[in-house]
Motif scaffolding. Structure first.
Motif, short mmCIF file in Angstrom:
data_model
loop_
_atom_site.label_atom_id
_atom_site.label_comp_id
_atom_site.label_asym_id
_atom_site.label_seq_id
_atom_site.Cartn_x
_atom_site.Cartn_y
_atom_site.Cartn_z
N ARG A 508 0.82 -1.20 0.00
CA ARG A 508 0.00 0.00 0.00
C ARG A 508 0.86 1.26 0.00
O ARG A 508 0.54 2.25 -0.64
CB ARG A 508 -0.92 0.02 1.22
N ILE A 509 1.99 1.22 0.73
CA ILE A 509 2.89 2.39 0.73
C ILE A 509 3.45 2.62 -0.67
O ILE A 509 3.51 3.76 -1.15
CB ILE A 509 4.02 2.18 1.75
N ALA A 510 3.84 1.55 -1.34
CA ALA A 510 4.35 1.67 -2.71
C ALA A 510 3.28 2.27 -3.63
O ALA A 510 3.57 3.11 -4.49
CB ALA A 510 4.80 0.31 -3.23
N PHE A 511 2.04 1.85 -3.41
CA PHE A 511 0.93 2.38 -4.21
C PHE A 511 0.77 3.88 -4.02
O PHE A 511 0.67 4.64 -4.97
CB PHE A 511 -0.35 1.64 -3.84
N TRP A 512 0.78 4.32 -2.75
CA TRP A 512 0.58 5.75 -2.49
C TRP A 512 1.82 6.57 -2.83
O TRP A 512 1.71 7.79 -2.99
CB TRP A 512 0.20 5.97 -1.02
N PHE A 513 2.95 5.95 -3.00
CA PHE A 513 4.13 6.63 -3.52
C PHE A 513 4.09 6.78 -5.04
O PHE A 513 4.93 7.44 -5.63
CB PHE A 513 5.40 5.86 -3.13
N GLY A 514 3.10 6.17 -5.67
CA GLY A 514 3.01 6.20 -7.13
C GLY A 514 3.92 5.19 -7.77
O GLY A 514 4.28 5.31 -8.95
N GLY A 515 4.31 4.15 -7.03
CA GLY A 515 5.23 3.15 -7.55
C GLY A 515 4.69 1.75 -7.43
O GLY A 515 3.47 1.54 -7.45
N GLN A 516 5.58 0.77 -7.26
CA GLN A 516 5.16 -0.61 -7.18
C GLN A 516 6.19 -1.42 -6.41
O GLN A 516 7.33 -1.00 -6.23
CB GLN A 516 4.99 -1.21 -8.59
N ILE A 517 5.76 -2.60 -5.95
CA ILE A 517 6.62 -3.52 -5.23
C ILE A 517 6.58 -4.86 -5.97
O ILE A 517 5.50 -5.32 -6.36
CB ILE A 517 6.18 -3.69 -3.76
N THR A 518 7.74 -5.44 -6.22
CA THR A 518 7.82 -6.73 -6.91
C THR A 518 8.67 -7.68 -6.10
O THR A 518 9.51 -7.27 -5.28
CB THR A 518 8.42 -6.57 -8.31
N VAL A 519 8.48 -8.96 -6.34
CA VAL A 519 9.25 -9.98 -5.65
C VAL A 519 9.75 -10.99 -6.66
O VAL A 519 9.07 -11.31 -7.63
CB VAL A 519 8.40 -10.68 -4.56
N GLY A 520 10.97 -11.44 -6.46
CA GLY A 520 11.56 -12.42 -7.36
C GLY A 520 12.67 -13.16 -6.63
O GLY A 520 12.74 -13.19 -5.39
N GLN A 521 13.56 -13.75 -7.42
CA GLN A 521 14.68 -14.50 -6.85
C GLN A 521 15.95 -13.68 -6.96
O GLN A 521 16.21 -13.05 -7.99
CB GLN A 521 14.86 -15.85 -7.57
N SER A 522 16.72 -13.67 -5.91
CA SER A 522 17.97 -12.90 -5.87
C SER A 522 19.05 -13.60 -6.69
O SER A 522 19.35 -14.78 -6.44
CB SER A 522 18.44 -12.72 -4.43
N ASP A 523 19.61 -12.88 -7.67
CA ASP A 523 20.72 -13.44 -8.45
C ASP A 523 22.00 -13.46 -7.63
O ASP A 523 22.91 -14.25 -7.90
CB ASP A 523 20.93 -12.61 -9.72
N THR A 524 22.08 -12.60 -6.63
CA THR A 524 23.31 -12.48 -5.83
C THR A 524 23.34 -13.49 -4.69
O THR A 524 24.33 -14.19 -4.48
CB THR A 524 23.44 -11.06 -5.26
N LEU A 525 22.22 -13.58 -3.93
CA LEU A 525 22.20 -14.43 -2.73
C LEU A 525 21.39 -15.71 -2.91
O LEU A 525 21.52 -16.63 -2.09
CB LEU A 525 21.64 -13.63 -1.54
N GLY A 526 20.56 -15.76 -3.91
CA GLY A 526 19.81 -16.99 -4.19
C GLY A 526 18.47 -17.09 -3.51
O GLY A 526 17.67 -17.99 -3.84
N GLY A 527 18.17 -16.23 -2.55
CA GLY A 527 16.89 -16.28 -1.86
C GLY A 527 15.87 -15.33 -2.48
O GLY A 527 15.84 -15.11 -3.68
N ALA A 528 15.01 -14.77 -1.62
CA ALA A 528 13.99 -13.85 -2.09
C ALA A 528 14.58 -12.47 -2.32
O ALA A 528 15.53 -12.06 -1.64
CB ALA A 528 12.85 -13.77 -1.08
N ARG A 529 14.02 -11.75 -3.27
CA ARG A 529 14.45 -10.39 -3.57
C ARG A 529 13.21 -9.51 -3.74
O ARG A 529 12.42 -9.72 -4.66
CB ARG A 529 15.29 -10.33 -4.84
N PHE A 530 13.03 -8.56 -2.83
CA PHE A 530 11.93 -7.60 -2.91
C PHE A 530 12.48 -6.27 -3.42
O PHE A 530 13.50 -5.78 -2.90
CB PHE A 530 11.28 -7.40 -1.53
N GLU A 531 11.79 -5.66 -4.40
CA GLU A 531 12.23 -4.37 -4.95
C GLU A 531 11.04 -3.42 -5.03
O GLU A 531 9.99 -3.76 -5.58
CB GLU A 531 12.85 -4.55 -6.33
#
Length: 547
Positions: A508-531
């Protein structure tokens, strides 16, 4: 980047469109009237001239070829005060097929010479092939009107005793009545009657309220005593007849009405579409929408209505889900508090009581945290929150969050880095801190040895990312985790703690900032990556994002 076009004013469309239509119709109507009047004037001139020149051509045909005919033509020309001549060279005259048809039917062909303010009149001489009488006239005078009566009397002289029959035969060539009547029935004034008795031709003018009611009559003494030849009434040409004007006005009004319908009907249709959507929503169908396209005010109203309806529907759905989830989440700490109180009541040992009080305090603290999360989520969900955007240094913020996360005593090492030289962006510092704090705390529950916080600015957008070396998130669950009170059933289980609201708050914060939040796999560490990404400068946002 969304580009918003300025709306097309509904008043400009209606009034501007009608103004253009009315102006166009008025110009077209004027041009049509001019063309019709010119054609009517040409027909009027030809009809008025046909009978006169037919009489002259008959007189020419009765004369033998040679000096006698030439003398007759000269005398007739002097009587009319116009030059008359015979022409035979048809190719040089360049008659059109329509003109030849008119000449064959005994009608005249009139050709205007506008520069010289004159007209050339041609009529076929009866009984002779390709012989035409030509007269050049610059004006119509009283002398020519009287000459017409003389030529008609000359023709009637050839049909003594059969004057009525002859007038009937000549009538088709004249645009006005021909008759022989008693002198008493004509209604002449005394001086006009006296002139008739002196064998003079009289022109009687009748003035009316308009050109259509004004007329002239040519009255000449006939060959019989007490009888007169009457030619007329000849009505003057009316440039703008009422009937024609009414027809043009009716047609113009019809065109304007049809045009107004096509201008206003689409707007009316859009308004009815919005009205139907409102009725459906009022009846409880929250999924109803006004499907309207365009850039006018009605389309903008429909767009705003759809946005409002979507927001209301989302709020109601979220409220229902929140109510169900809260009731479920509150049961566990409340049940533990009740169980602890019962245990305290059954225990008399001081040490056991103190241990139960510690557990109760922990449960109450957990309940407070849950209530705080619920209130934060509800505040972000209820509408447009008050956001005080200011300049935030991403490097300093990352350092602060990394320090706070490390202070929790997590086994994982917390690192951070800034990839851009300039890392100052516009944001609400309090909410951006909450985003990084939630993401870092979430990563801390699943990371094995390392957590990485990253920030950078690129192409006018600010980015922050949180990565860990934990088990990651299955691709099928990456959209679902942003829903409130959602927790996965794999290694990121309930045993890891949390209430399932942290990522919903981040979304919701990302929404009200006029942006977005995505989740994927970290190429660096191998776990989750939130951006999370949002506009570097908030004033560049064209409008609030749609829910």
């Amino acid at each position: 980047m969304i580009v918003i076009r300025p709306p097309s004013s509904i008043f400009v469309r209606i009034y501007g469109g009608l103004l253009i239509v009315i102006s166009t119709v008025a110009i077209c109507a004027y041009l049509i009237l001019q063309v019709l009047n010119e054609q009517r004037a040409a027909d009027y001139r030809e009809k008025m001239a046909t009978g006169f020149f037919h009489l002259i051509s008959l007189g020419v045909a009765r004369q033998p070829s040679g000096p006698a005919r030439d003398a007759w033509l000269q005398e007739a020309g002097q009587l009319m005060n116009n030059e008359l001549s015979l022409v035979k060279n048809v190719p040089a005259l360049n008659f059109s097929s329509d003109e030849l048809d008119s000449l064959s039917a005994g009608r005249v062909v009139l050709r205007l010479d506008v520069p010289h303010n004159a007209a050339d009149i041609y009529v076929r001489v009866p009984g002779e092939k390709e012989v035409y009488l030509k007269a050049r006239m610059s004006k119509v005078s009283e002398q020519q009107a009287k000459a017409m009566a003389v030529f008609l009397l000359d023709d009637l002289e050839q049909f003594r005793g059969q004057e009525a029959k002859r007038l009937k035969e000549l009538q088709p060539y004249f645009a006005f009545p021909l008759s022989m009547v008693p002198l008493e029935s004509v209604g002449l004034e005394p001086d006009q009657r006296a002139r008739i008795k002196r064998n003079e031709v009289v022109i009687a003018l009748k003035e009316g309220a308009g050109t259509r009611n004004s007329s002239i009559r040519i009255i000449a003494p006939a060959m019989y005593p007490g009888q007169v030849l009457v030619m007329g009434p000849m009505y003057l040409f009316e440039w703008m007849p009422v009937k024609l004007l009414l027809i043009v006005c009716a047609v113009s009004l019809g065109i304007i009405t049809v045009a107004a319908y096509f201008i206003i009907h689409p707007l009316e249709k859009k308004i009815k579409t919005v009205e139907q959507a409102v009725r459906h929503i009022r009846a409880g169908d929250l999924g109803a929408r006004a499907n309207v396209d365009g850039r006018d005010e009605v389309s903008q109203l429909a767009f705003a209505f759809n946005s409002m309806a979507e927001h209301i529907q989302r709020l109601i759905d979220s409220q229902r889900e929140l109510t169900r989830a809260v009731s479920h989440e509150l049961r566990t700490p409340v049940a533990r508090i009740r169980f602890g109180m019962e245990m305290m009541a059954d225990t008399e040992e001081l040490e056991a009581r103190l241990e139960q009080l510690t557990e109760l305090d922990h449960d109450i603290d957990e309940l407070n945290k849950l209530i705080d999360e619920i209130l934060t989520y509800a505040k972000l969900e209820q509408g447009i929150p008050v956001l005080n955007f200011e300049t935030v240094d991403l490097g300093s913020l990352l350092a602060r969050v990394a320090k706070e996360t490390s202070a929790l005593g997590l086994p994982a090492r917390v690192e951070y880095r800034v990839l851009s030289d300039a890392a100052e962006v516009e944001a609400e510092a309090r909410y951006l801190h909450r985003v990084l704090q939630n993401l870092a705390g979430n990563a801390g529950r699943y990371a094995q040895s390392r957590i990485l916080l990253t920030a950078w600015v690129e192409d006018g957008w600010a980015h922050v990312a949180v990565e860990d070396d934990g088990p990651g998130i299955p691709e099928k669950d990456r959209e679902r985790i942003f829903q409130p009170f959602t927790r996965l059933d794999d290694s990121r289980t309930r045993a890891s703690g949390g209430y399932g609201l942290g990522l919903s708050i981040v979304s919701r914060i990302a929404f009200w900032f006029g942006g977005q939040i995505t989740v994927g796999q970290s190429d660096t560490l191998g776990g989750a990556r939130f951006e999370m990404s949002w506009p570097e400068v908030q004033k560049r946002r064209n409008k609030l994002p749609r829910n």
